[in-house]
Scaffold this active site. Structure first.
Site, PDB file in Angstrom:
ATOM      1  CB  ILE A 131      -0.941  -0.021   1.237  1.00 43.81           C
ATOM      2  CG1 ILE A 131      -1.862   1.200   1.302  1.00 43.81           C
ATOM      3  CG2 ILE A 131      -0.190  -0.141   2.550  1.00 43.81           C
ATOM      4  CD1 ILE A 131      -2.933   1.087   2.425  1.00 43.81           C
ATOM      5  CB  SER A 132       1.215   4.171  -2.230  1.00 47.36           C
ATOM      6  OG  SER A 132       1.082   3.386  -3.373  1.00 47.36           O
ATOM      7  CD  GLN A 133       5.813   8.579   1.341  1.00 42.84           C
ATOM      8  OE1 GLN A 133       6.145   8.429   0.159  1.00 42.84           O
ATOM      9  NE2 GLN A 133       6.439   9.372   2.156  1.00 42.84           N
TER      10      GLN A 133
END
Ligand code: SAH
Length: 244
Positions: free
Chosen positions: A89-91
């Site tokens: 899951i992206s930043q």
């Protein structure tokens, strides 16, 4: 005649236990909300994201519901997190940056490639009318579908498969957001944009990419803005043996 009996006393402890558990949940939700507010201030606003609706969506979507149990404590930290199957899951800041670059409006219909946990789809769902999202890994696609349903996101349409060819039946879109790193811009994704629409996509060779915002003008021409270096998991193709 029936004998009067004293009213039977119900034990109170189960009721008390439910009330205590509910109170704990409310308190915990308040704690998560505080962490989210801090995330928005310190990681997102501080780095220049200004769209008020995007900031509100980031402050609302419960990111901790989108990460595996053992990563929950880190859900609002300034980084990407593993979600299984070698994916991430992206930043939070990158999600906000991509969302702002997609210029979401309440009447918009948006396509996302790379559903992953479903978090980016949920953020978009707070801001636009319909979200269409495609995930290559069936287990992730199933989990995200279930999670989005449980959290009440009725305007997210999910599909399992290779997103390279987009979602022709639902096109054209006001924006397309690609959340895996591609080595080129897939033509079908640009084609499925409306005039004035924007394709947000990390493009580059191995490892590091440039996050591009490619706008389609009225005549179908491209204007490209480079939003800076990013690191995404690779955009893969069905049949490369890694889609399971
Ligand atoms: N947007 C996600 C993060 C995605 S990570 C979130 O908010 O959690 C990138 C995802 O893209 C991975 O789940 C990966 O399996 C998926 N992916 C890679 N290539 C793809 C393709 N061709 N079509 C659809 N999904 C793809």
């Amino acid at each position: 005649m029936l004998r009067n009996s004293a009213p039977r006393r119900l034990p109170l402890w189960p009721v008390a236990a439910v009330l205590v558990a509910a109170a704990a949940c409310v308190a915990q939700d308040a704690d998560w909300a505080k962490l989210r507010a801090r995330m928005v201030d310190e990681q997102i606003k501080a780095r220049g994201i200004k769209d008020e609706r995007v900031l509100q969506a980031m402050a609302k979507v419960p990111r901790h519901e989108f990460v595996p149990e053992k990563e929950r404590a880190d859900a609002y930290r300034d980084g990407a997190l593993p979600i299984g199957h070698g994916q991430t899951i992206s930043q939070p800041y990158i999600v906000a940056l991509m969302t702002e670059a997609a210029r979401p409006k309440p009447e918009h219909r948006v396509l996302e490639i790379g559903t992953g946990s479903g978090y980016q789809a949920a953020v978009l769902a707070e801001l636009v009318k319909e979200v269409y999202t495609i995930e290559l890994v069936p287990a992730l696609a199933d989990e995200a579908k279930e999670r989005l349903k449980r959290l009440g996101y009725k305007n997210v349409h999910t599909k399992t498969g290779d997103g390279y060819k987009g979602w022709p039946d639902a096109a054209p879109f006001d924006a397309v957001v690609v959340t895996c790193g591609a080595d080129h811009v897939p033509d079908p994704l640009f084609e499925q944009l409306k005039p004035g629409g924007v394709l947000v996509i990390p493009v580059g060779k191995s490892g590091e990419q440039s996050l591009l915002a490619i706008t389609k003008d009225a005549k179908g021409g491209k204007t490209t803005r480079d939003l800076g270096p990013v690191r995404f998991v690779p955009f893969r193709r069905a049949g490369d043996g890694k889609g399971k």
